[in-house]
Design a protein around this motif. Structure first.
Motif, mmCIF file in Angstrom:
data_model
loop_
_atom_site.group_PDB
_atom_site.id
_atom_site.type_symbol
_atom_site.label_atom_id
_atom_site.label_comp_id
_atom_site.label_asym_id
_atom_site.label_seq_id
_atom_site.Cartn_x
_atom_site.Cartn_y
_atom_site.Cartn_z
ATOM 1 N N ALA A 209 31.746 43.119 27.622
ATOM 2 C CA ALA A 209 33.180 43.389 27.666
ATOM 3 C C ALA A 209 33.460 44.479 28.692
ATOM 4 O O ALA A 209 32.739 45.486 28.769
ATOM 5 C CB ALA A 209 33.681 43.819 26.288
ATOM 6 N N HIS A 210 34.498 44.288 29.489
ATOM 7 C CA HIS A 210 34.848 45.222 30.561
ATOM 8 C C HIS A 210 36.340 45.536 30.476
ATOM 9 O O HIS A 210 37.168 44.621 30.469
ATOM 10 C CB HIS A 210 34.543 44.614 31.932
ATOM 11 C CG HIS A 210 33.222 43.918 32.018
ATOM 12 N ND1 HIS A 210 32.075 44.548 32.441
ATOM 13 C CD2 HIS A 210 32.869 42.641 31.700
ATOM 14 C CE1 HIS A 210 31.070 43.678 32.404
ATOM 15 N NE2 HIS A 210 31.521 42.517 31.957
ATOM 16 N N ALA A 211 36.691 46.804 30.421
ATOM 17 C CA ALA A 211 38.106 47.211 30.402
ATOM 18 C C ALA A 211 38.645 47.139 31.826
ATOM 19 O O ALA A 211 38.319 47.986 32.664
ATOM 20 C CB ALA A 211 38.248 48.621 29.847
ATOM 21 N N VAL A 212 39.440 46.130 32.106
ATOM 22 C CA VAL A 212 39.963 45.954 33.461
ATOM 23 C C VAL A 212 41.416 46.402 33.573
ATOM 24 O O VAL A 212 41.930 46.602 34.666
ATOM 25 C CB VAL A 212 39.841 44.489 33.907
ATOM 26 C CG1 VAL A 212 38.379 44.082 34.020
ATOM 27 C CG2 VAL A 212 40.578 43.555 32.965
ATOM 28 N N LEU A 213 42.093 46.532 32.442
ATOM 29 C CA LEU A 213 43.488 46.987 32.426
ATOM 30 C C LEU A 213 43.595 48.066 31.366
ATOM 31 O O LEU A 213 44.041 47.829 30.243
ATOM 32 C CB LEU A 213 44.419 45.807 32.099
ATOM 33 C CG LEU A 213 45.929 46.068 32.159
ATOM 34 C CD1 LEU A 213 46.375 46.327 33.590
ATOM 35 C CD2 LEU A 213 46.693 44.887 31.568
ATOM 36 N N PRO A 214 43.137 49.297 31.681
ATOM 37 C CA PRO A 214 43.115 50.344 30.654
ATOM 38 C C PRO A 214 44.519 50.823 30.299
ATOM 39 O O PRO A 214 45.440 50.729 31.117
ATOM 40 C CB PRO A 214 42.322 51.465 31.329
ATOM 41 C CG PRO A 214 42.543 51.259 32.794
ATOM 42 C CD PRO A 214 42.646 49.762 32.982
ATOM 43 N N PRO A 215 44.705 51.318 29.079
ATOM 44 C CA PRO A 215 46.001 51.911 28.732
ATOM 45 C C PRO A 215 46.202 53.202 29.497
ATOM 46 O O PRO A 215 45.227 53.851 29.910
ATOM 47 C CB PRO A 215 45.859 52.172 27.223
ATOM 48 C CG PRO A 215 44.396 52.325 27.001
ATOM 49 C CD PRO A 215 43.727 51.405 27.980
ATOM 50 N N PRO A 216 47.446 53.607 29.739
ATOM 51 C CA PRO A 216 47.693 54.877 30.425
ATOM 52 C C PRO A 216 47.056 56.040 29.668
ATOM 53 O O PRO A 216 47.011 56.053 28.438
ATOM 54 C CB PRO A 216 49.215 54.991 30.447
ATOM 55 C CG PRO A 216 49.701 53.581 30.309
ATOM 56 C CD PRO A 216 48.692 52.896 29.433
ATOM 57 N N ALA A 217 46.551 57.003 30.406
ATOM 58 C CA ALA A 217 45.932 58.174 29.785
ATOM 59 C C ALA A 217 46.997 59.129 29.273
ATOM 60 O O ALA A 217 48.139 59.145 29.748
ATOM 61 C CB ALA A 217 45.032 58.888 30.794
ATOM 62 N N ALA A 218 46.605 59.937 28.279
ATOM 63 C CA ALA A 218 47.511 60.969 27.760
ATOM 64 C C ALA A 218 47.910 61.907 28.889
ATOM 65 O O ALA A 218 47.090 62.296 29.712
ATOM 66 C CB ALA A 218 46.820 61.745 26.645
#
Length: 326
Positions: A209-218
């Motif tokens: 599994a690869h995170a290609v669309l990460p959520p915005p960082a804090a």
């Protein structure tokens, strides 16, 4: 192509009787003979402070599925063609949603979109086209983004969501086309995406599994919605090619504590960003392939005690090749 999705009302929203404001939808891709199987996936996440954001979320997934099913490049097209197409679709999603939302709210003549942008057709619904499967949130949303916006102050939140009636439909959306070996993504807001690939060698993990669309960082810019004045400029889009591509997953940000690991869990610095939880995605894909896409095990995962950590609504939508490979 195996497709399974679930929306679960967040524990915070159950406690305060707030309706669910997530939505999801999937649509099969048609194409010429030899084009291969394909699917369009979309998830949307309404702004918890907005009374009509659930409607905005359903409007977003309906429009995204129709837009991303239109003009999909051929499998032998080059990367530039796929990337330009994804960028154009992202811009059209923003303008189309705003026009259709304005038409839904009874704006004056000329505000509705044309045929390619919805034009008010089935506005606010998440079903209707042949080949569609739709997930309807029954009873909310955005505890995480709401808390971040509150910390920044009401002015930032208002700028992020826009003003007037349109802001009452505020929602973020992520959508993707899966036609192995290609995948293309568009995103406005805090939703995120993961791709799955076959193992690098026999005997390795079932899938990577690869995170290609990460959520915005804090600490990033204020929460982004399709109604935000800066939505078109801040929309994300890209395409990827991988001969081992075997699936993708889209999720709303309420799922992040359950399905993403902090990099420290892998001995990596914070700059590495959130990473897909290995114990979640591989077994999930294996289960869905074994049961033919029955989403009940996924619902059980998103309804468990561990999933309640975010308090937010949780929506997760998977598209998988039947054999685990491209």
């Amino acid at each position: 192509m195996i497709v399974a999705g679930v929306t679960v009302q967040g524990t915070d929203h159950l406690a305060d009787a707030t309706g669910c404001q997530d939505a999801f939808k999937a649509r099969r891709l048609s194409g010429p003979p030899g084009a291969g199987p394909g699917v369009v996936l979309a998830v949307a996440d309404g702004a918890g402070a907005r009374h009509r954001s659930a409607l905005g979320a359903h409007l977003a997934v309906d429009l995204a599925c129709r837009l991303l099913a239109d003009g999909v490049p051929a499998a032998d097209a080059d990367g530039g063609t796929w990337t330009a197409w994804a960028a154009e679709r992202a811009g059209t999603l923003v303008t189309g949603w705003r026009r259709q939302a304005a038409a839904l709210l009874g704006a004056g003549p000329g505000e509705g979109g044309g045929p390619g942008e919805g034009g008010g057709r089935r506005a606010g619904t998440a079903a209707g086209d042949p080949g569609d499967t739709a997930g309807r949130a029954d009873p909310s949303r955005h505890g995480g983004a709401r808390a971040r916006a509150g910390a920044r102050g009401g002015a930032d939140q208002e700028r992020a969501a826009g003003t007037g009636e349109l802001a009452e439909l505020a929602a973020g959306c992520a959508a993707a086309v899966l036609r192995p070996p290609w995948a293309a993504f568009v995103c406005v807001g805090d939703c995120f995406g993961v791709v799955l690939t076959r193992p690098a060698s026999p005997g390795g993990p079932a899938e990577r599994a690869h995170a290609v669309l990460p959520p915005p960082a804090a600490g990033d810019a204020p929460p982004l919605f399709l109604s935000s004045p800066s939505a078109r400029a801040r929309a994300r889009s890209f395409a990827l090619w991988d001969p081992d591509l075997s699936g993708l997953v889209l999720a709303t940000d309420g799922c992040a504590p359950l399905v993403l690991d902090h990099p420290a869990a892998r001995g990596l610095p914070p700059a590495a960003g959130p990473l897909p939880a290995e114990a979640f995605f591989g077994p999930l894909a294996e289960t869905l392939r074994a049961n033919g896409g029955d989403a009940e095990p996924l619902r059980a995962l998103l309804s468990g005690a561990e999933a309640g950590r975010s308090g937010d609504d949780l929506t997760l939508l998977c598209g998988l090749t039947p054999t685990g490979g491209g």
